[in-house]
Design an enzyme around this catalytic site. Sequence first.
Site, mmCIF file in Angstrom:
data_model
loop_
_atom_site.group_PDB
_atom_site.id
_atom_site.type_symbol
_atom_site.label_atom_id
_atom_site.label_comp_id
_atom_site.label_asym_id
_atom_site.label_seq_id
_atom_site.Cartn_x
_atom_site.Cartn_y
_atom_site.Cartn_z
ATOM 1 N N GLU A 51 37.083 9.209 -1.769
ATOM 2 C CA GLU A 51 36.402 7.921 -1.560
ATOM 3 C C GLU A 51 36.514 6.999 -2.742
ATOM 4 O OE1 GLU A 51 35.051 10.654 -0.596
ATOM 5 O OE2 GLU A 51 34.709 10.345 1.539
ATOM 6 N N HIS A 85 23.844 13.901 5.553
ATOM 7 C CA HIS A 85 24.536 13.067 6.527
ATOM 8 C C HIS A 85 23.580 12.117 7.221
ATOM 9 C CE1 HIS A 85 27.451 16.190 5.813
ATOM 10 N NE2 HIS A 85 28.361 15.462 6.401
#
Lengths: 398, 407
Positions: free
Chosen positions: B143, B212
């Site tokens: 990322e 998450h």
Amino acid sequence: MALSRIASSSSRSHLIKPLTTALSLRRPISSLSSTDDTTTLTFETSVPFTSHRCDPPSRTVETTPKELLSFFRDMALMRRMEIAADSLYKAKLIRGFCHLYDGQEAVAVGMEAAITKKDCIITAYRDHCIFLGRGGTLLEAFAELMGRKGGCSKGKGGSMHFYKKEGGFYGGHGIVGAQVPLGCGLAFAQKYSKDENVTFALYGDGAANQGQLFEALNMAALWDLPAIFVCENNHYGMGTAEWRAAKSPAYYKRGDYVPGLKVDGMDAFAVKQACKFAKEHALKNGPIILEMDTYRYHGHSMSDPGSTYRSRDEISGVRQERDPVERIRKLILSHELATEKELKDFEKEVRKEVDEAIAKAKESPMPDPSELFTNVYVKGFGVEAYGADRKEVRAVLP
Amino acid sequence: MATIIQGIGAAAALSSSNSFDSKRFHLPSRRSLSERKGSFLVVRSDGRVIPGSNPRGRRTDQLITNAVAAKADASAASTASKPGHELLLFEALREGLEEEMERDPRVCVMGEDVGHYGGSYKVTKGLAPKYGDLRVLDTPIAENSFTGMAIGAAMTGLRPIIEGMNMGFLLLAFNQISNNCGMLHYTSGGQFTIPVVIRGPGGVGRQLGAEHSQRLESYFQSIPGIQMVACSTPYNAKGLMKAAIRSENPVILFEHVLLYNLKERIPDEEYVLSLEEAEMVRPGEHITILTYSRMRYHVMQAAKTLVNKGYDPEVIDIRSLKPFDLYTIGNSVKKTHRVLIVEECMRTGGIGASLTAAISENFHDYLDAPIVCLSSQDVPTPYAGTLEEWTVVQPAQIVAAVEQLCQ
């Protein structure tokens, strides 16, 4: 043209025997410029290139008197600029962090000579000289350092944020390592537009241990991006020597599957040769790592004396034996392109030029208070920062 | 196909369309996507069109402004002659993305599994075969560096869209988003613009676990130089996606995991929404309820109960998280004098906290009661279903808060 023979008794001391040519190159030089770019001078780089997973380029470099003199001119200017910045910092006209590049000029100058302005360069905070090489002016540089309106970033960036869009210079970044993925992105855009240019992403031996570098290497190799990763190894990551920070200080090998080349970064012609080689390689085969073995005379920044982690003998030793400007001076003298006095006069001219630029930069005004809020957002489609009554947000400063 | 709306109180919330903004118009005939010409309209949230934005101005009065599927209308006209086309939220995002990629060759997408896999939430499905692997780029799991790569590409003029598979993963790229994305326009003195869009699903889902189910709007809100928007319906998802791509500033588009399968009828015509405007969901008189993203549906469910109890709440979906649309919000506060903020962000330093401060500063004189902010709890989202329910604000709590405020 007779080839010169370089008798190098050791890898550190270089004895350059003069070229024997049919032409006498003695000519009066008033402003140290030469338009002679037809005569070819040939000599060898100080040390051969060491390579990893590729065939190194030849040690023999060719150049012209014009280029040789221009190298001296550019490097002397850069050296003078950095020394002047040192005094300005001590006079408290430059504040904050100021990272000086003197000792490493050969990397900036050699790289410029091998590429065009369409190729991109991106580096971290030791960016003053690279900015100059990319077409920045002394005035813009000093004004930015002093935080004035006339600076290249209008005074809002400072020492660590020099940019020149037209010159293909993308900064100037404070957080080391973060500029390498950006460089990957520049290379991606070049591949996307298919314009046959390359990107040089510079970083230091300290930043070479950042994880995002390896991520960037992986992506560049995966997609064959025309990215050249240049590690300017000055052997110290601020106060930490390279052997104390890196298990494997062979930075050119760090790419593993990416080829690498180790270059003497104090020899401008070696740098030029390597960059030319790297550009051809990157356009055909994807990324390559260049490790420039170089040295900085100043400390990490102006707040660092630079002597607590290395001895003064070491610094003066490198200055005596490997100084990049001295090397070019010796080359010029040995090829009789100018006399000792002419070079000294030229350096005086450079000093005057830098002083004039500083004086002009000092006259440049401070930015307006309203500049605090400009360039935070781009005005245009779908963007206004609205206040309660739909007018632009304004702040009234006392 | 059957409407699939997950976990938001089903069609009940949406069927209270009789109380929606009633400026609704019908197009005389359906037009397919490919027939549309290049003109577009900038639609404001109250249905007015910005004059001059459409060179062929005569179509302005034929636009559906708030096209939520409504039972009241369904009985009046058969499906075949209804204007617009129905789709799910992720399809709306894809439509917006595809239209922009068609329009501008510099628009490209980068993210994990966006290409061959089609996107983990199918937002980019079908784009890679159409536009190629370089334009819809499958990145490795890195990322920090692919966000940096997109920002570097944007500096040269490309317009990348960065997809975080989950917004939480973008925490790894925080340095790039904060320092490079947000600041480069400023520190370069205006030389470079960074027209990136950073998007991805966030929020609390169905027992996805703490890492998450993060609510990250609050983490990014202080970064100077970026804009943040949150979409909540297929209509505003497509409009905001297009606006974000066309904007020269970096925009973070927050989507919600549970809203991807919302179905709605949206106009066939091309439309782009304004990035800084809030949406009036339900006008009212007694209290202003400010919300965004998934909580909009909890609020609308609570609104149904409140209407039955005799209250008249005004519900505004703020959409623009940075900067706040203080114009719409301010006018509402001046009308109702009471504010309730319902958000999914954490209590500490969340969007609600900033909004409370902004409203207090600007509209203090108009308030009859202190601003109440209902946020999710300051805890990592638990796995157990019941605990997860109590982490976010439920409609019952909203009803109780309104009753308390309106005493």
